[in-house]
Design a protein around this motif. Sequence first.
Motif, PDB file in Angstrom:
ATOM      1  N   PRO A 195     -18.013 -19.347 -18.301  1.00 27.56           N
ATOM      2  CA  PRO A 195     -17.087 -20.345 -18.845  1.00 27.56           C
ATOM      3  C   PRO A 195     -17.364 -21.776 -18.380  1.00 27.56           C
ATOM      4  N   ILE A 196     -17.628 -21.964 -17.076  1.00 25.64           N
ATOM      5  CA  ILE A 196     -17.801 -23.341 -16.597  1.00 25.64           C
ATOM      6  C   ILE A 196     -19.053 -23.993 -17.176  1.00 25.64           C
ATOM      7  N   PRO A 197     -20.231 -23.320 -17.120  1.00 22.32           N
ATOM      8  CA  PRO A 197     -21.400 -23.922 -17.781  1.00 22.32           C
ATOM      9  C   PRO A 197     -21.165 -24.170 -19.271  1.00 22.32           C
ATOM     10  N   THR A 198     -20.462 -23.239 -19.935  1.00 23.38           N
ATOM     11  CA  THR A 198     -20.139 -23.445 -21.348  1.00 23.38           C
ATOM     12  C   THR A 198     -19.388 -24.748 -21.531  1.00 23.38           C
ATOM     13  N   GLY A 199     -18.358 -24.928 -20.699  1.00 22.95           N
ATOM     14  CA  GLY A 199     -17.527 -26.120 -20.816  1.00 22.95           C
ATOM     15  C   GLY A 199     -18.316 -27.383 -20.551  1.00 22.95           C
ATOM     16  N   ILE A 200     -19.126 -27.355 -19.488  1.00 21.38           N
ATOM     17  CA  ILE A 200     -19.907 -28.547 -19.143  1.00 21.38           C
ATOM     18  C   ILE A 200     -20.883 -28.865 -20.271  1.00 21.38           C
ATOM     19  N   ARG A 226      -2.853 -23.670  -5.346  1.00 19.42           N
ATOM     20  CA  ARG A 226      -3.576 -23.224  -6.538  1.00 19.42           C
ATOM     21  C   ARG A 226      -3.754 -24.389  -7.517  1.00 19.42           C
ATOM     22  N   LEU A 227      -2.685 -25.178  -7.658  1.00 25.57           N
ATOM     23  CA  LEU A 227      -2.758 -26.320  -8.574  1.00 25.57           C
ATOM     24  C   LEU A 227      -3.782 -27.333  -8.059  1.00 25.57           C
ATOM     25  N   LEU A 228      -3.803 -27.529  -6.737  1.00 26.59           N
ATOM     26  CA  LEU A 228      -4.780 -28.464  -6.163  1.00 26.59           C
ATOM     27  C   LEU A 228      -6.199 -27.981  -6.430  1.00 26.59           C
ATOM     28  N   SER A 229      -6.416 -26.670  -6.276  1.00 22.45           N
ATOM     29  CA  SER A 229      -7.761 -26.164  -6.546  1.00 22.45           C
ATOM     30  C   SER A 229      -8.079 -26.322  -8.031  1.00 22.45           C
ATOM     31  N   GLY A 230      -7.040 -26.238  -8.881  1.00 24.22           N
ATOM     32  CA  GLY A 230      -7.238 -26.491 -10.311  1.00 24.22           C
ATOM     33  C   GLY A 230      -7.674 -27.926 -10.557  1.00 24.22           C
ATOM     34  N   ILE A 231      -7.050 -28.882  -9.823  1.00 24.65           N
ATOM     35  CA  ILE A 231      -7.457 -30.283  -9.957  1.00 24.65           C
ATOM     36  C   ILE A 231      -8.907 -30.438  -9.527  1.00 24.65           C
ATOM     37  N   GLY A 232      -9.273 -29.721  -8.444  1.00 25.73           N
ATOM     38  CA  GLY A 232     -10.652 -29.786  -7.963  1.00 25.73           C
ATOM     39  C   GLY A 232     -11.637 -29.355  -9.039  1.00 25.73           C
ATOM     40  N   THR A 233     -11.345 -28.210  -9.667  1.00 28.21           N
ATOM     41  CA  THR A 233     -12.235 -27.713 -10.725  1.00 28.21           C
ATOM     42  C   THR A 233     -12.309 -28.703 -11.879  1.00 28.21           C
ATOM     43  N   MET A 234     -11.139 -29.243 -12.243  1.00 28.36           N
ATOM     44  CA  MET A 234     -11.076 -30.222 -13.335  1.00 28.36           C
ATOM     45  C   MET A 234     -11.997 -31.400 -13.045  1.00 28.36           C
ATOM     46  N   LEU A 235     -11.887 -31.955 -11.825  1.00 23.74           N
ATOM     47  CA  LEU A 235     -12.687 -33.143 -11.503  1.00 23.74           C
ATOM     48  C   LEU A 235     -14.170 -32.802 -11.412  1.00 23.74           C
ATOM     49  N   LEU A 276      -8.730 -22.386 -22.125  1.00 19.78           N
ATOM     50  CA  LEU A 276      -8.667 -21.378 -23.181  1.00 19.78           C
ATOM     51  C   LEU A 276      -9.808 -20.375 -23.103  1.00 19.78           C
ATOM     52  N   VAL A 277     -10.874 -20.676 -22.345  1.00 24.72           N
ATOM     53  CA  VAL A 277     -11.907 -19.666 -22.138  1.00 24.72           C
ATOM     54  C   VAL A 277     -11.888 -19.184 -20.689  1.00 24.72           C
ATOM     55  N   GLY A 278     -10.813 -19.494 -19.980  1.00 29.77           N
ATOM     56  CA  GLY A 278     -10.619 -18.882 -18.674  1.00 29.77           C
ATOM     57  C   GLY A 278     -11.173 -19.633 -17.487  1.00 29.77           C
ATOM     58  N   VAL A 279     -11.503 -20.915 -17.640  1.00 28.23           N
ATOM     59  CA  VAL A 279     -11.885 -21.710 -16.476  1.00 28.23           C
ATOM     60  C   VAL A 279     -10.600 -22.043 -15.711  1.00 28.23           C
ATOM     61  N   SER A 280     -10.566 -21.724 -14.411  1.00 31.52           N
ATOM     62  CA  SER A 280      -9.289 -21.914 -13.710  1.00 31.52           C
ATOM     63  C   SER A 280      -9.127 -23.357 -13.258  1.00 31.52           C
ATOM     64  N   GLU A 281      -9.069 -24.254 -14.240  1.00 35.63           N
ATOM     65  CA  GLU A 281      -8.754 -25.640 -13.925  1.00 35.63           C
ATOM     66  C   GLU A 281      -7.236 -25.807 -13.945  1.00 35.63           C
ATOM     67  N   LEU A 282      -6.786 -27.041 -13.889  1.00 40.21           N
ATOM     68  CA  LEU A 282      -5.356 -27.293 -13.699  1.00 40.21           C
ATOM     69  C   LEU A 282      -4.457 -26.596 -14.723  1.00 40.21           C
ATOM     70  N   VAL A 301     -16.774 -34.720 -13.681  1.00 43.84           N
ATOM     71  CA  VAL A 301     -17.799 -35.612 -13.132  1.00 43.84           C
ATOM     72  C   VAL A 301     -19.186 -35.171 -13.584  1.00 43.84           C
ATOM     73  N   ILE A 302     -19.454 -33.862 -13.491  1.00 45.52           N
ATOM     74  CA  ILE A 302     -20.786 -33.389 -13.907  1.00 45.52           C
ATOM     75  C   ILE A 302     -21.013 -33.663 -15.394  1.00 45.52           C
ATOM     76  N   SER A 303     -19.985 -33.394 -16.214  1.00 48.05           N
ATOM     77  CA  SER A 303     -20.144 -33.635 -17.655  1.00 48.05           C
ATOM     78  C   SER A 303     -20.388 -35.115 -17.931  1.00 48.05           C
ATOM     79  N   MET A 304     -19.679 -35.962 -17.193  1.00 48.92           N
ATOM     80  CA  MET A 304     -19.849 -37.414 -17.394  1.00 48.92           C
ATOM     81  C   MET A 304     -21.283 -37.826 -17.076  1.00 48.92           C
ATOM     82  N   LEU A 305     -21.795 -37.370 -15.924  1.00 46.70           N
ATOM     83  CA  LEU A 305     -23.154 -37.753 -15.527  1.00 46.70           C
ATOM     84  C   LEU A 305     -24.171 -37.261 -16.555  1.00 46.70           C
ATOM     85  N   LEU A 306     -24.006 -36.004 -16.986  1.00 48.25           N
ATOM     86  CA  LEU A 306     -24.947 -35.458 -17.966  1.00 48.25           C
ATOM     87  C   LEU A 306     -24.831 -36.183 -19.303  1.00 48.25           C
ATOM     88  N   SER A 307     -23.597 -36.594 -19.654  1.00 51.37           N
ATOM     89  CA  SER A 307     -23.418 -37.308 -20.927  1.00 51.37           C
ATOM     90  C   SER A 307     -24.124 -38.660 -20.897  1.00 51.37           C
TER      91      SER A 307
END
Lengths: 242, 223
Positions: A93-98, A19-28, A171-177, A32-38
């Motif tokens: 939540p994920i699009p919000t975060g990105i 579960r933690l590994l999948s959290g790392i996956g979501t985090m990355l 805090l908005v429920g994205v299941s990252e790490l 990465v997407i936010s970085m590219l868009l930024s």
Amino acid sequence: MSGLLASLDFGPVWDQRERLLSGIGTMLYVAVISMLLSVVGGLLLATMRRSRLRPINALGFLLIQACRGIALYVLILWLFYGLAAGTGIRLDPIPTGIFALTLLNSGYMAEIFRAGFDAIPEGQREAATALGLGPVTSMARIQAPQAIQITLPATGNIFVDIIKDTSILALVGVSELLRESQTWAQYYSRSFEFYVAAAAIYVGVVLLVSFGWRYLERYAGRHLHIEPLRGQRRWLFGMVRT
Amino acid sequence: MFVAEFAWEIIWDHSGELGRGLLITLEVTAAGFGLAAALGLPIALMRTARTPLLTVPAVMWLALARGIPLLIVIFLLYYSLAEQGVVTFSAFQAGFLSLGLTGSAYMAEIYRSALQAVPQGQSEAGSAIGLTGAQGFAHVLLPQALRTAVPPSVNIFVALLKGATLLSVIAMADMFHVAQVVSAEQYRPFELYTAAAVIIIAVTLVASAVGSIVERRLSRGYR
């Protein structure tokens, strides 16, 4: 104190490693997407700032100040709850975060790009013109490649901070790490172990990315003759850069 | 679905609470910044020391403080330490400690580069007029370094101010927590979160502006 150490049990952390590994996956993935868009957003804002048209320039200035002035958590809750209630626009939540990470970091990236383009000696552009290159070719073949190399170190700092900032999406429920750690910390009533594990993973990822980035800088900057723009780390959570 | 009716007067009705919340936000930020500024200098000196006995702990502290997200520091200090029965912090204590500990690494880097920016000749001049190392540091190097350190420190203050909005998750009665509570009571998230965003942007911009004024003042007569 010895009682504290004896009572620690990292077994549950190891049991939930997947579960933690999948959290790392979501985090990355989010980072990465936010970085590219930024990068795209930052280039856009920087171009606005370099425009000779007063209104566009002023709008760029205002947008950059607003992006840099807002706190990420406030922005995320505004997008996630405020916007939904006020306008009926409902984001997951994920699009919000990105979107929030992109908005915030576009402001920082814009300032980095602006400084980066300013750091290219005037002679480079003049030389391109003298060789008969048009403005587009001059930008694409002469200015942009140098600007990318100059701004790479500062961009790396932004990337590291984006990675850390993804924790706020918990805090908005994205299941990252952090969210995964929180869930299992409550399930096992072992918050200390899970939060320490999450902290260690964050530190590890940040160190790995920093070292990897250093190689990237050296590779990309191998022809560079201008001092790259180190900048300073973008301080903490959605902060102002020097 | 477009809800056209906004009730902006709700912000006016709760302006007293929001104002008191903002004061708490500023207090916890100031306390955290004070801690960060106090811890930063010894960490910077340890980092630049010649013995690994001092540099290694300093480097480790910098890696930890800069690698761990603030939110996890807050959770660890507020929930985990209490759960382990080590120490129970109030929300304010946990808040200012997490801001201060995280900020200390950033302040250390600022002190370090400020000390490095003082020309070599200054410390040489200090020893030439018979000052000991410590005297030279206290009377010659440090005053000049602090001058250089002020503008970037303002950025740390602003950063901590933004980070302080995260303290609403441990129910500290800061401005953003007030906004969340009122928005839940009245079901007016759009108005209240917009107000919170405007307040935060305004405060950070004012702080940055003050910082650049101070910077200009300090650089007067210096090059």
